[in-house]
Design an enzyme around this catalytic site. Sequence first.
Site, PDB file in Angstrom:
ATOM      1  N   VAL A 197      -1.727   2.304   3.919  1.00 21.72           N
ATOM      2  CA  VAL A 197      -2.877   1.391   3.852  1.00 21.72           C
ATOM      3  C   VAL A 197      -2.811   0.666   2.505  1.00 21.72           C
ATOM      4  O   VAL A 197      -2.613   1.308   1.471  1.00 21.72           O
ATOM      5  CB  VAL A 197      -4.197   2.185   3.979  1.00 21.72           C
ATOM      6  CG1 VAL A 197      -5.400   1.268   3.833  1.00 21.72           C
ATOM      7  CG2 VAL A 197      -4.243   2.948   5.308  1.00 21.72           C
ATOM      8  N   GLY A 251       3.027  -7.870   4.461  1.00 20.72           N
ATOM      9  CA  GLY A 251       3.255  -9.122   3.723  1.00 20.72           C
ATOM     10  C   GLY A 251       4.433  -9.018   2.764  1.00 20.72           C
ATOM     11  O   GLY A 251       5.354  -9.840   2.790  1.00 20.72           O
ATOM     12  N   ARG A 302      -9.203 -14.152 -11.162  1.00 20.69           N
ATOM     13  CA  ARG A 302      -8.673 -12.818 -11.500  1.00 20.69           C
ATOM     14  C   ARG A 302      -7.146 -12.808 -11.373  1.00 20.69           C
ATOM     15  O   ARG A 302      -6.436 -12.238 -12.182  1.00 20.69           O
ATOM     16  CB  ARG A 302      -9.304 -11.771 -10.578  1.00 20.69           C
ATOM     17  CG  ARG A 302      -8.662 -10.408 -10.677  1.00 20.69           C
ATOM     18  CD  ARG A 302      -9.350  -9.392  -9.766  1.00 20.69           C
ATOM     19  NE  ARG A 302      -8.566  -8.178  -9.699  1.00 20.69           N
ATOM     20  CZ  ARG A 302      -7.593  -7.963  -8.815  1.00 20.69           C
ATOM     21  NH1 ARG A 302      -7.308  -8.864  -7.896  1.00 20.69           N
ATOM     22  NH2 ARG A 302      -6.918  -6.832  -8.841  1.00 20.69           N
ATOM     23  N   ASN A 308      -2.305  -1.724  -9.012  1.00 22.04           N
ATOM     24  CA  ASN A 308      -3.173  -1.884 -10.188  1.00 22.04           C
ATOM     25  C   ASN A 308      -4.510  -1.188  -9.984  1.00 22.04           C
ATOM     26  O   ASN A 308      -5.228  -0.936 -10.951  1.00 22.04           O
ATOM     27  CB  ASN A 308      -3.358  -3.377 -10.485  1.00 22.04           C
ATOM     28  CG  ASN A 308      -4.266  -4.083  -9.490  1.00 22.04           C
ATOM     29  OD1 ASN A 308      -5.469  -4.164  -9.697  1.00 22.04           O
ATOM     30  ND2 ASN A 308      -3.710  -4.584  -8.395  1.00 22.04           N
ATOM     31  N   TYR A 361      -8.436   3.935  -2.109  1.00 21.48           N
ATOM     32  CA  TYR A 361      -7.068   3.408  -2.141  1.00 21.48           C
ATOM     33  C   TYR A 361      -6.420   3.669  -3.505  1.00 21.48           C
ATOM     34  O   TYR A 361      -5.293   4.189  -3.588  1.00 21.48           O
ATOM     35  CB  TYR A 361      -7.134   1.910  -1.815  1.00 21.48           C
ATOM     36  CG  TYR A 361      -5.872   1.133  -2.056  1.00 21.48           C
ATOM     37  CD1 TYR A 361      -4.729   1.362  -1.299  1.00 21.48           C
ATOM     38  CD2 TYR A 361      -5.831   0.122  -3.028  1.00 21.48           C
ATOM     39  CE1 TYR A 361      -3.580   0.623  -1.519  1.00 21.48           C
ATOM     40  CE2 TYR A 361      -4.693  -0.619  -3.249  1.00 21.48           C
ATOM     41  CZ  TYR A 361      -3.563  -0.362  -2.495  1.00 21.48           C
ATOM     42  OH  TYR A 361      -2.433  -1.091  -2.719  1.00 21.48           O
ATOM     43  N   GLY A 365       4.993   1.394   2.561  1.00 21.85           N
ATOM     44  CA  GLY A 365       4.188   1.749   3.733  1.00 21.85           C
ATOM     45  C   GLY A 365       2.840   2.352   3.368  1.00 21.85           C
ATOM     46  O   GLY A 365       2.641   2.874   2.279  1.00 21.85           O
TER      47      GLY A 365
HETATM   48  C1  15L Z   1      -3.509  -4.390  -3.893  1.00 20.57           C
HETATM   49  O1  15L Z   1      -3.131  -3.282  -4.201  1.00 20.57           O
HETATM   50  C2  15L Z   1      -3.543  -4.854  -2.494  1.00 20.57           C
HETATM   51  O2  15L Z   1      -2.532  -4.268  -1.719  1.00 20.57           O
HETATM   52  C3  15L Z   1      -3.476  -6.356  -2.369  1.00 20.57           C
HETATM   53  O3  15L Z   1      -3.877  -6.704  -1.062  1.00 20.57           O
HETATM   54  C4  15L Z   1      -4.334  -7.089  -3.408  1.00 20.57           C
HETATM   55  O4  15L Z   1      -5.651  -6.973  -3.062  1.00 20.57           O
HETATM   56  C5  15L Z   1      -4.029  -6.562  -4.779  1.00 20.57           C
HETATM   57  O5  15L Z   1      -4.067  -5.159  -4.867  1.00 20.57           O
HETATM   58  C6  15L Z   1      -4.957  -7.112  -5.872  1.00 20.57           C
HETATM   59  O6  15L Z   1      -5.455  -6.339  -6.681  1.00 20.57           O
HETATM   60  O7  15L Z   1      -5.139  -8.327  -5.917  1.00 20.57           O
END
Ligand code: 15L
Length: 272
Positions: free
Chosen positions: A82, A22, A182, A120, A144, A80
């Site tokens: 996940v 994205g 949020r 974050n 993650y 790059g």
């Molecule tokens: C992220 O790190 C994700 O890649 C993204 O898809 C969102 O979910 C974002 O955090 C978020 O915290 O909204």
Amino acid sequence: MPRPPTPTITFGRLLLTGAAGGLGRELRLRLKRCCQVLRLSDVAELGAAGPGEEVVPAALQDAAAMHTLLQGVDAVVHLGGVSVEGPFEPILQANIVGVYNLYEAARQHGVKRIVFASSNHVTGFYRQDEVISPKDPVRPDGHYGLSKAFGENLAQFYFDRYGLETVSLRIGSSFPEPKDRRMLATWLSYDDLERLVLASLTAPVVGHSIVYGMSDNTTTWWDNTRAAHLGYRPQDSSEPFRAATEARQPVLDRADPAVVYQGGGFVTKGPF
Ligand code: 15L
């Protein structure tokens, strides 16, 4: 809103990993302005190379492929891997082994700077009634977030040991508009994402800097004062979306950890 200023061509060859995702698709359109050649990489389909582009598919966990990918590269925007919470094994391969392979190849090829898409979720277990800064200890909210904390530590090590500079972007929620309440705090517009990446690529001295990737939102949980040297000035805000967002989600369950913690829904995912 005014578009981010056109930067002078700063790089010969800039590598964008995760270019089919994205944010990768957005930055593919926007980063051409600061380099002669934009090298695009992903494991997913990238389509044909356009003018000023090179397409080099590669898996992050493949060290030899990473070595080839980094050849002739001046700087990297590393998106790059996940990008959501999930089972450990794919995250281990793409985000932990993969980020190591990328940095090691970058070091060997003399790359000067990496802009690393952290998240974050490195600090997702802080509460939504706390305002934190990159100096606060990490509190990852899952596999993650843990993998992104590893990436930030790796970046610090590669700067301390080898002088390879990184800006770690703890990206909030970068989407066309905030999807829920949020995201009124975490939203990062695509134009501000571009501003942040360009500032991170072009600031004269960054060492290893960490910055939260957010727009100029009225509600905020993050203090970017210590990243002022990057010169990032967000121009957008989630505020114009507030009324519609609150109308879509009028009631919040304050007992729900996804409402209490900054990481939102990520904090309750798993076990897998
Ligand atoms: C992220 O790190 C994700 O890649 C993204 O898809 C969102 O979910 C974002 O955090 C978020 O915290 O909204």
